[in-house]
Design a protein around this motif. Structure first.
Motif, mmCIF file in Angstrom:
data_model
loop_
_atom_site.group_PDB
_atom_site.id
_atom_site.type_symbol
_atom_site.label_atom_id
_atom_site.label_comp_id
_atom_site.label_asym_id
_atom_site.label_seq_id
_atom_site.Cartn_x
_atom_site.Cartn_y
_atom_site.Cartn_z
ATOM 1 N N LEU A 187 -47.025 -112.067 14.103
ATOM 2 C CA LEU A 187 -46.544 -112.867 13.717
ATOM 3 C C LEU A 187 -46.740 -114.386 12.786
ATOM 4 N N LEU A 188 -47.452 -115.052 13.960
ATOM 5 C CA LEU A 188 -48.063 -115.632 13.172
ATOM 6 C C LEU A 188 -49.077 -115.361 11.721
ATOM 7 N N GLU A 189 -49.608 -114.983 11.501
ATOM 8 C CA GLU A 189 -50.536 -113.990 10.582
ATOM 9 C C GLU A 189 -48.957 -113.707 9.036
ATOM 10 N N ARG A 190 -48.378 -112.841 10.240
ATOM 11 C CA ARG A 190 -46.926 -112.592 9.057
ATOM 12 C C ARG A 190 -46.510 -113.665 8.215
ATOM 13 N N SER A 191 -46.369 -114.848 8.979
ATOM 14 C CA SER A 191 -46.026 -115.782 8.048
ATOM 15 C C SER A 191 -46.676 -116.861 7.612
ATOM 16 N N LEU A 192 -48.156 -116.338 7.628
ATOM 17 C CA LEU A 192 -49.371 -116.638 6.870
ATOM 18 C C LEU A 192 -49.576 -116.182 5.665
ATOM 19 N N ARG A 193 -49.297 -114.560 5.328
ATOM 20 C CA ARG A 193 -49.471 -113.241 4.565
ATOM 21 C C ARG A 193 -49.946 -114.491 3.094
ATOM 22 N N ARG A 194 -50.179 -114.021 2.568
ATOM 23 C CA ARG A 194 -51.076 -114.489 1.580
ATOM 24 C C ARG A 194 -50.391 -112.696 -0.043
ATOM 25 N N ARG A 195 -50.272 -113.673 -0.887
ATOM 26 C CA ARG A 195 -50.141 -112.375 -2.514
ATOM 27 C C ARG A 195 -51.379 -111.221 -1.900
ATOM 28 N N ASN A 196 -52.428 -112.142 -1.719
ATOM 29 C CA ASN A 196 -53.041 -110.675 -1.976
ATOM 30 C C ASN A 196 -53.429 -109.995 -0.454
ATOM 31 N N HIS A 197 -52.593 -110.509 0.190
ATOM 32 C CA HIS A 197 -52.447 -109.612 1.380
ATOM 33 C C HIS A 197 -53.536 -109.117 2.275
ATOM 34 N N THR A 198 -54.408 -110.694 2.731
ATOM 35 C CA THR A 198 -55.248 -110.897 3.832
ATOM 36 C C THR A 198 -54.814 -111.162 4.886
ATOM 37 N N PRO A 199 -55.631 -110.076 5.952
ATOM 38 C CA PRO A 199 -55.064 -109.570 7.062
ATOM 39 C C PRO A 199 -55.746 -110.767 8.407
ATOM 40 N N SER A 200 -56.005 -111.355 7.906
ATOM 41 C CA SER A 200 -56.146 -112.481 8.829
ATOM 42 C C SER A 200 -56.332 -114.102 8.650
#
Length: 726
Positions: free
Chosen positions: A635-648
């Motif tokens: 869930l935290l990664e989904r809130s941190l997701r960037r335009r380049n879709h970095t998964p980490s």
């Protein structure tokens, strides 16, 4: 002959004013003039406030020798002016004087040639050498004489319509007294909401001023045509120059001032009639309104320095509003032009400009005026108040601008970096940028009289901004304004203002922390009450589509409630770690958090850019409930997701530049929560936690959230000095 016919046509325009008889004491106009009430309840102020000079020492009692009869010599009617203009155009097109001069010139040249060529020898020499010279001199003589005569005729026509066509009403004359009777009665009717009577009174006042309104369709068409022609003439040097001599070229200074005052009084009445028509009171279509607006501008421009600068600017703005309201966008360049003239007057006026026009000085106000259209009908609004008897279109425009500024401030507060309106050239992301809107909000809220509603909302935005900036002392100065909820918001059916008030009290109680655990529990109780009101508001808003400002206000309540609950939970976690006690998070606390989170989901359905908040608070809820950290990390990664879709969530160079336009604050908060509460095995990279905090600090510094940035630095200090390396 044409000029004589025009003068006779102008002389036929002298008619008598139709006034009620002096003995008609039952007339509403007559009976209310002598009353004190008529002079004290006028909403638009006294004539002196409008820049009008009225000598009421002449009062209603005037010697019969000064009264004369009731007849008033009217100025030239618009149809007579158009007749002269038509004659003037005919002179330019057909050039009759030129033809006449050519005919006379040809006859005289033939006579001269006959005299000087009687001798055969001389005639033969002239025929060979001087024929061309005679023709050249004849052409110069005829052309010059023709144009001089045409220019004189045109000048006399323009002087007749622009200089000698205006009526002159002396200050102590019967006409002036009748004028002020009708004017003050109409003003009194306007204050009582009797708009039809007010329009009739203003028409009678124009009759007494020597300027009757046209009645037939032909006269109306000729009138609007003349006003357009006159405005064009005012834009070129000849019209401006002749307007300086209105009333006559040889008038003395006192007499000329009387003419200018007469024009000024007429301009004010035409402007009031235009305001009434623009607000939907009065007969006639868009052409009627344009005629009133153009006539007001023309009369104001020939009144010279007698017209006050603020009234002149208001008349220009009124014409710009008429163009925007009645014509397509292809003609809106005229609105831009007249708005520019109004702004020039406002810029030169300094502190003497009324508050209702000062907002036009700002570039944002200028863009707003050009980008929007308005409906000048009273409507209820939660974010501002306006008297339902207001008939000034500028009041409606100022109200719209105030709500626009409030909307912009709200969105910059809860959604930093997002565009909210077509007139916003660029959107700021600094939290401190919101403070630039607060003075404009305060100024606009007092433009139409004190507006406690918009001032209360401005205080809400101000306190929220100061809290984010960590300037608690400035925020405390505005606490009392928020705690005093305006009566209009207390009586409204929508519980949103009360929800904001309860959420504010809950956040305020947490920030004070004066009573330890008891204070935190009191803050939770206030959060529960605010949550109930917020849910009622969401159910109420289902009946109608909420506007952008209301959605942003709902999002602000969600932020205050969920952030307060999160901070209280983190206080409990710190207390648990410090004293090695059991968890202080109760099931009811988790349940209340879930209810507020459901409200946030409902708001995010209208505002897609609020979706990162949902993921962030879902992760927080799982931490509170001590659920599996793997799903929390997702869930935290989904809130941190960037335009380049970095998964980490590992930091990267200049990653803050790749964020969505909105979600900066959630990005930094999620990084800090992950560093504080996620288990160490989930952060496998050695420098991952340090990089996360470094990235969070960069985002918060860019936003200008000093308080949260300070918390991030404290967290860095607890983890050691190596956190600054990524």
């Amino acid at each position: 002959m044409a000029l004589k016919m025009a003068n006779k046509s102008g002389q036929m325009d002298y008619i008598a004013v139709q006034t009620p008889p002096e003995s008609d004491t039952g007339s509403p106009i007559h009976s209310s003039i002598d009353s004190e009430e008529c002079h004290s309840e006028s909403p638009t102020g006294s004539p002196q406030d409008l820049g009008m000079d009225v000598d009421m020492s002449a009062s209603i009692k005037v010697e019969d020798s000064n009264l004369g009869n009731l007849a008033v010599a009217y100025g030239m009617l618009d149809r007579s002016r158009m007749v002269l203009c038509t004659i003037m155009m005919a002179l330019l097109v057909f050039n009759p004087f030129g033809l006449l001069v050519n005919t006379i010139g040809d006859d005289s040249s033939d006579f001269i040639r006959a005299e000087f060529t009687s001798d055969k020898h001389i005639r033969s020499i002239l025929e060979k050498n001087d024929d061309h010279a005679f023709q050249w001199r004849d052409w110069i003589f005829s052309s010059t004489t023709g144009w001089v005569v045409n220019a004189l005729a045109i000048f006399f026509c323009l002087a007749r319509v622009l200089v000698y066509g205006e009526p002159i009403v002396q200050t102590r004359s019967k006409s002036a007294i009748q004028f002020w009777r009708y004017y003050k009665q109409a003003d009194f009717d306007l204050s009582k909401g009797n708009y039809l009577k007010a329009v009739t009174g203003f028409r009678f006042a124009l009759d007494a001023n020597g300027r009757p309104l046209p009645t037939s369709r032909v006269d109306k068409g000729l009138s609007i045509t003349w006003q357009i022609v006159r405005q064009v003439l005012h834009r070129v040097w000849i019209g401006k120059w002749l307007s300086r001599f209105t009333g006559g070229f040889c008038l003395d200074a006192e007499r000329r001032i009387e003419v200018q005052k007469t024009s000024r009084d007429a301009a004010v009445i035409y402007h009031k009639l235009h305001q009434l028509h623009l607000c939907g009171h009065g007969n006639g279509g868009a052409i009627y309104g344009l005629r009133m607006a153009l006539t007001a501008v023309n009369m104001a421009e020939i009144s010279g320095d007698v017209m006050s600068s603020d009234m002149m600017a208001e008349i220009y703005v009124g014409l710009a509003l008429r163009v925007k309201a009645s014509f397509r966008s292809a003609f809106h360049f005229l609105a831009r032009y007249y708005l520019g003239r109004a702004r020039n007057i406002i810029m030169q006026g300094g502190s003497h400009v009324p508050v209702s026009l000062q907002w036009l000085r700002t570039p944002h106000g200028h863009r707003y005026f050009l980008a929007h259209n308005w409906i000048y009908v009273w409507s209820d609004s939660m974010f501002s108040s306006l008297s339902n008897t207001a008939v000034d279109p500028i009041c409606h425009v100022v109200r719209g601008f105030c709500e626009h500024i409030l909307e912009r401030a709200f969105h910059l507060l809860v959604l930093p970096g997002g565009h909210t309106d077509k007139c916003d050239q660029e959107a700021g992301v600094q939290t401190a940028d919101i403070l630039a809107y607060l003075p404009q909000l305060v100024q606009c809220s007092s433009a139409n009289g004190p507006d406690p509603v918009s001032q209360w909302w401005a205080s809400v935005v101000g306190v929220a901004t100061y809290w984010l900036l960590g300037e608690d002392e400035q925020a405390e100065e505005m606490y009392s304004r928020i705690e005093t909820l305006p009566k209009r918001l207390q009586d409204t059916e929508d519980p949103l203002p009360k929800a904001i008030l309860m959420a504010f009290k809950a956040r305020q109680a947490f920030l004070k922390r004066q009573q330890g655990i008891a204070g935190l529990k009191h803050s939770l109780k206030l959060c529960n009450r605010a949550g109930v009101l917020l849910r009622e508001n969401l159910n109420f808003s289902k009946l109608s589509q909420p506007n952008k400002t209301m959605q942003a206000a709902q999002l602000l309540v969600c932020d205050w409630l969920l952030n307060t609950r999160t901070d209280i939970w983190q206080e409990g976690v710190e207390y648990q770690r410090r004293f090695s006690s059991s968890s202080l998070t109760s099931a009811s606390q988790v349940e209340s958090f879930q209810k507020d989170l459901a409200c946030l989901r409902a708001v995010s359905q209208q505002l897609d850019c609020a979706t990162p908040r949902v993921f962030l608070h879902e992760a927080t809820l799982r931490m509170m409930a001590e659920a599996s950290p793997a799903r929390t990390q997702q869930l935290l990664e989904r809130s941190l997701r960037r335009r380049n879709h970095t998964p980490s969530i590992i930091c990267s160079k200049d990653s803050s530049e790749t964020l969505f336009n909105t979600g900066y604050r959630e990005h930094a908060t999620a990084l800090m929560l992950a560093c504080k509460h996620l288990p160490l095995p989930l952060l496998s990279s050695p420098g991952e936690r340090a990089g996360m905090l470094h990235e969070a600090a960069k985002v918060l510094e860019r936003l200008g959230d000093k308080k949260q940035l300070q918390e991030c630095h404290q967290l860095m200090m607890t983890l050691g000095s190596n956190v600054f390396k990524c």
